[in-house]
Design an enzyme around this catalytic site. Structure first.
Site, PDB file in Angstrom:
ATOM      1  N   HIS A   1       4.133 -27.596   9.477  1.00 16.97           N
ATOM      2  CA  HIS A   1       4.818 -27.645  10.764  1.00 16.97           C
ATOM      3  C   HIS A   1       6.262 -27.202  10.607  1.00 16.97           C
ATOM      4  O   HIS A   1       6.772 -27.018   9.513  1.00 16.97           O
ATOM      5  CB  HIS A   1       4.728 -29.050  11.407  1.00 16.97           C
ATOM      6  CG  HIS A   1       5.636 -30.081  10.831  1.00 16.97           C
ATOM      7  ND1 HIS A   1       5.923 -31.271  11.469  1.00 16.97           N
ATOM      8  CD2 HIS A   1       6.343 -30.131   9.682  1.00 16.97           C
ATOM      9  CE1 HIS A   1       6.747 -31.990  10.740  1.00 16.97           C
ATOM     10  NE2 HIS A   1       7.021 -31.326   9.646  1.00 16.97           N
TER      11      HIS A   1
ATOM     12  N   CYS B   1      12.796 -30.582   7.883  1.00 15.92           N
ATOM     13  CA  CYS B   1      11.612 -30.288   8.696  1.00 15.92           C
ATOM     14  C   CYS B   1      11.853 -29.137   9.664  1.00 15.92           C
ATOM     15  O   CYS B   1      10.925 -28.709  10.350  1.00 15.92           O
ATOM     16  CB  CYS B   1      11.149 -31.541   9.438  1.00 15.92           C
ATOM     17  SG  CYS B   1      10.117 -32.625   8.426  1.00 15.92           S
TER      18      CYS B   1
ATOM     19  N   HIS C   1       6.633 -25.827   6.397  1.00 16.26           N
ATOM     20  CA  HIS C   1       6.377 -26.604   5.183  1.00 16.26           C
ATOM     21  C   HIS C   1       5.237 -27.548   5.517  1.00 16.26           C
ATOM     22  O   HIS C   1       4.901 -27.727   6.701  1.00 16.26           O
ATOM     23  CB  HIS C   1       7.627 -27.392   4.760  1.00 16.26           C
ATOM     24  CG  HIS C   1       8.011 -28.397   5.797  1.00 16.26           C
ATOM     25  ND1 HIS C   1       8.715 -28.058   6.925  1.00 16.26           N
ATOM     26  CD2 HIS C   1       7.708 -29.714   5.923  1.00 16.26           C
ATOM     27  CE1 HIS C   1       8.853 -29.114   7.681  1.00 16.26           C
ATOM     28  NE2 HIS C   1       8.252 -30.143   7.110  1.00 16.26           N
TER      29      HIS C   1
ATOM     30  N   HIS D   1       2.835 -31.245   5.091  1.00 18.47           N
ATOM     31  CA  HIS D   1       2.779 -32.684   4.814  1.00 18.47           C
ATOM     32  C   HIS D   1       1.324 -33.070   4.561  1.00 18.47           C
ATOM     33  O   HIS D   1       0.407 -32.463   5.125  1.00 18.47           O
ATOM     34  CB  HIS D   1       3.276 -33.506   6.001  1.00 18.47           C
ATOM     35  CG  HIS D   1       4.737 -33.399   6.255  1.00 18.47           C
ATOM     36  ND1 HIS D   1       5.672 -34.097   5.521  1.00 18.47           N
ATOM     37  CD2 HIS D   1       5.437 -32.666   7.150  1.00 18.47           C
ATOM     38  CE1 HIS D   1       6.882 -33.814   5.962  1.00 18.47           C
ATOM     39  NE2 HIS D   1       6.770 -32.934   6.952  1.00 18.47           N
TER      40      HIS D   1
ATOM     41  N   ASP E   1      -6.705 -30.156  10.188  1.00 18.32           N
ATOM     42  CA  ASP E   1      -6.649 -30.034   8.729  1.00 18.32           C
ATOM     43  C   ASP E   1      -6.496 -28.578   8.296  1.00 18.32           C
ATOM     44  O   ASP E   1      -7.221 -27.702   8.770  1.00 18.32           O
ATOM     45  CB  ASP E   1      -7.916 -30.634   8.113  1.00 18.32           C
ATOM     46  CG  ASP E   1      -7.803 -30.773   6.604  1.00 18.32           C
ATOM     47  OD1 ASP E   1      -6.691 -31.039   6.095  1.00 18.32           O
ATOM     48  OD2 ASP E   1      -8.834 -30.614   5.926  1.00 18.32           O
ATOM     49  N   HIS E   2      -5.539 -28.344   7.398  1.00 14.96           N
ATOM     50  CA  HIS E   2      -5.235 -27.000   6.882  1.00 14.96           C
ATOM     51  C   HIS E   2      -4.852 -26.022   7.992  1.00 14.96           C
ATOM     52  O   HIS E   2      -5.159 -24.843   7.928  1.00 14.96           O
ATOM     53  CB  HIS E   2      -6.392 -26.454   6.025  1.00 14.96           C
ATOM     54  CG  HIS E   2      -6.476 -27.127   4.694  1.00 14.96           C
ATOM     55  ND1 HIS E   2      -6.964 -28.397   4.545  1.00 14.96           N
ATOM     56  CD2 HIS E   2      -6.115 -26.724   3.464  1.00 14.96           C
ATOM     57  CE1 HIS E   2      -6.907 -28.745   3.279  1.00 14.96           C
ATOM     58  NE2 HIS E   2      -6.386 -27.746   2.600  1.00 14.96           N
TER      59      HIS E   2
ATOM     60  N   GLU F   1       3.819 -39.776   7.706  1.00 10.05           N
ATOM     61  CA  GLU F   1       4.195 -38.382   7.408  1.00 10.05           C
ATOM     62  C   GLU F   1       4.620 -38.276   5.949  1.00 10.05           C
ATOM     63  O   GLU F   1       4.361 -37.274   5.284  1.00 10.05           O
ATOM     64  CB  GLU F   1       5.324 -37.919   8.325  1.00 10.05           C
ATOM     65  CG  GLU F   1       5.624 -36.440   8.194  1.00 10.05           C
ATOM     66  CD  GLU F   1       6.597 -35.957   9.251  1.00 10.05           C
ATOM     67  OE1 GLU F   1       6.150 -35.343  10.226  1.00 10.05           O
ATOM     68  OE2 GLU F   1       7.807 -36.210   9.095  1.00 10.05           O
TER      69      GLU F   1
HETATM   70 NI    NI Z   1       8.185 -31.992   8.066  1.00  4.67          NI
END
Ligand code: NI
Length: 137
Positions: A15, A34, A40, A42, A80-81, A125
């Site tokens: 995200h 972020c 990047h 998580h 997911d992914h 997170e």
């Molecule tokens: Ni982040």
């Protein structure tokens, strides 16, 4: 007397937190790492809590196999992914903060679970930062 059953799940996703109408410096000031323009990832971990009465015949509150399938079909397969900003309808125009993600997860799952049960979601997170929805009254 109600009992809560809880299912732990995970998904990995990328995200970026930012506002389109702010420059990179302002976004970094508010959203920190972020807001990295290159995105990047998580390893999100979340807990789905279903609360209700224990069934007299089975001794169960909720069928955890059914809960697992509801979560897979509505959350894991969707996020997911994925890059949350680019790949998902839910975050096309919604900043994918933990706060917004936990609310989206709740809003996707709530209609799938019978209304006699209470539902709440906790989303991690990072190991140290997590959110809950609905907030405790
Ligand atoms: Ni982040």
């Amino acid at each position: 007397m109600k009992v809560s059953v809880i299912r732990r799940e995970r998904f990995n996703a990328a995200h970026r937190l930012y506002r389109k109408d702010w420059d990179d410096a302002r976004n970094e000031e508010v959203f920190g790492l972020c807001s990295n323009p290159s995105y990047h990832g998580h390893n999100y971990e979340f807990f789905v809590k279903v609360s209700g009465e224990i069934d007299h015949d089975t001794g169960l509150v909720y069928d955890l196999k059914k809960l697992k399938e509801i979560i897979r079909d509505n959350i894991i397969d969707k996020f997911d992914h994925r890059n949350l900003n680019l790949d998902t309808q839910e975050f096309k125009d919604l900043n994918p903060t933990a706060e917004n993600i936990v609310k989206v997860i709740y809003d996707l799952l709530r209609p799938k679970i019978e209304s006699e049960f209470q539902v709440s979601i906790k989303l991690y997170e990072t190991e140290r930062n997590f959110v809950e929805y609905p907030a405790d009254q």
